[in-house]
Design an enzyme around this catalytic site. Structure first.
Site, PDB file in Angstrom:
ATOM      1  N   HIS A 253       0.776  -0.927   0.065  1.00  0.00           N
ATOM      2  CA  HIS A 253      -0.157  -0.086   0.170  1.00  0.00           C
ATOM      3  C   HIS A 253       0.686   1.104   0.103  1.00  0.00           C
ATOM      4  CE1 HIS A 253      -3.098   3.016   1.241  1.00  0.00           C
ATOM      5  NE2 HIS A 253      -4.212   2.057   0.720  1.00  0.00           N
ATOM      6  N   GLU A 308      -7.902  -5.051   0.098  1.00  0.00           N
ATOM      7  CA  GLU A 308      -8.402  -5.573  -1.075  1.00  0.00           C
ATOM      8  C   GLU A 308      -8.248  -7.220  -0.736  1.00  0.00           C
ATOM      9  OE1 GLU A 308      -9.622  -4.067  -4.337  1.00  0.00           O
ATOM     10  OE2 GLU A 308      -8.881  -2.197  -3.665  1.00  0.00           O
TER      11      GLU A 308
END
Ligand code: ACO
Length: 369
Positions: A253, A308
């Site tokens: 991320h 996700e």
């Protein structure tokens, strides 16, 4: 001029909506921990917090629920438009097209909460309606009395959902309702800063969310799990990918350099649905193997599962079709985008960065007579 490729660590506004601390793995919505809201509050309560700025009292909550219920019904022009869209258009492209033609599209500056609620409320109905048509099934109209989340699952399947599924999906959609100034939110703010209408800002944000580096990853997580197939193959498949320089979808991320706090909460939610997701054990094995192999192949990059990875597990378990993973994410993020558009409008200044010009320089201009 200082160059900031990727605009990392560049603040473009003061914002009271959400705060992500990537070093500590924290996510705050308007003064509350997002993880606690996801587990303790209803989706509508958090929607109220994000859009109106406060958690609602009972009367405000009832009013919000009634407004959403009234706004989620499609008019005949919209259903005709959905039916006429090319079958090959993606669900995200369809949503972008249909939203951009909603009657609110021509709304004047400044954007309003009413416009925000109208776009937010209609989006899941558009997605579900088109999905049913694509499956050669009769569309299911919204049902009064159901919550926002229950109604979404109801419009997809035609059945009132298991309360555990509605709770799990609600937790996921709360955890994704807003996230600081990410790429799509920035896109929405840029468009809003030109005094364009709120629908244009949301449509620009949809474009940004389509990319796999942003919102397009959860269905690719399912692809990864399908490719791995069984826990005993995880090491081999993941090592192969990393050796070929491929990225593992659902890991890493831009902001979080530790566990994504949303992934941590969602893992808990996904695990609570044990028995309802056939791939849960595989997800747990892949997560463990991937974190170890990422550290081995990319030492010091601090790559952990992002939201996700565990979103895919929750969406799969509650029966959201794989093609609708990103559109479902989008439906919740519309609330965050609208909150940012409203905030941008309160103190607007055109967002207009510069590039460092590295092209050539022509010869001195010819003298004009
Ligand atoms: N798999 C393998 N390697 C990775 C991954 C990954 N998922 N993510 C980052 N890396 C590696 C990069 O190859 C790079 O290695 P290098 O230093 O040897 O060149 C290093 O880690 C740093 O990568 P960056 O691209 O600089 O990190 P950035 O902050 O730009 O990336 C991103 C963030 C785009 C999310 C990235 O981690 C990625 O591509 N992940 C996979 C896609 C994904 O899961 N997207 C969903 C994000 S969550 C969301 O948007 C809601």
């Amino acid at each position: 001029m200082e160059l900031h490729i990727g605009l990392e660590n560049i603040a473009i506004a003061n914002s009271a909506i959400s705060y992500a601390n990537g070093e500590k793995g924290e996510l705050i919505y308007r003064g509350y921990w997002a993880g606690e809201l996801a587990l303790d509050k209803s989706y509508e309560e958090v929607l109220h917090l994000i859009l109106f700025g406060t958690l609602p009292d009972a009367a405000e909550l009832a009013q919000l629920r009634a407004r959403l219920e009234a706004l989620r019904v499609l008019d005949s022009a919209t259903t005709a438009m959905i039916a006429a869209l090319p079958a090959q258009a993606s669900d995200m492209a369809a949503l972008r097209a249909v939203l951009s033609c909603q009657p609110i599209a021509g709304a004047d500056w400044p954007p309003t909460l009413d416009q925000a609620l109208a776009i937010f409320a209609i989006a899941p109905t558009v997605i579900a309606h088109r999905y049913r048509l694509s499956q050669k099934l009769a569309p299911v109209a919204p049902r009064a009395g159901l919550s926002h989340i229950e109604n979404y699952l109801y419009m997809l399947s035609g059945k009132v959902p298991d309360p555990d599924f509605a709770r799990a999906l609600s937790a996921y959609l709360i955890l994704c309702i807003d996230h600081d100034t990410n790429a799509s939110t920035f896109a929405a703010r840029v468009v809003a800063s030109t005094q364009a209408d709120i629908v244009s800002a949301v449509c620009a944000a949809i474009g940004a969310l389509i990319g796999p580096l942003h919102g397009g990853a959860p269905s690719k997580v399912d692809d990864l799990l399908d490719e791995i197939g069984s826990a005993d193959q995880a090491q081999r498949v993941i090592s192969g990918k990393l050796e070929r320089g491929e990225r593992l979808m659902g890991f890493g991320h831009r902001v979080y350099k530790t566990w994504d706090p949303r992934a941590a909460v969602l893992k808990k939610v996904a695990t609570s649905l044990h028995g309802k997701d056939p791939l849960l054990d595989l997800s747990l094995a892949v997560e463990k193997t991937a974190v170890a192999l990422l550290e081995q192949h990319k030492p010091g990059r601090n790559l952990y599962p992002n939201v996700e990875f565990w979103a895919a597990a929750v969406l799969r378990a509650v029966g959201v079709p794989k093609t609708l993973y990103t559109p479902t994410f989008c439906c919740t993020r519309i609330a965050g985008w609208c909150a940012h558009v409203l905030e941008q409008a309160q103190n607007n200044r055109l967002i207009r960065p510069k590039a460092v010009y590295i092209g050539g320089r022509p010869a001195a201009p010819a003298q004009l007579d």
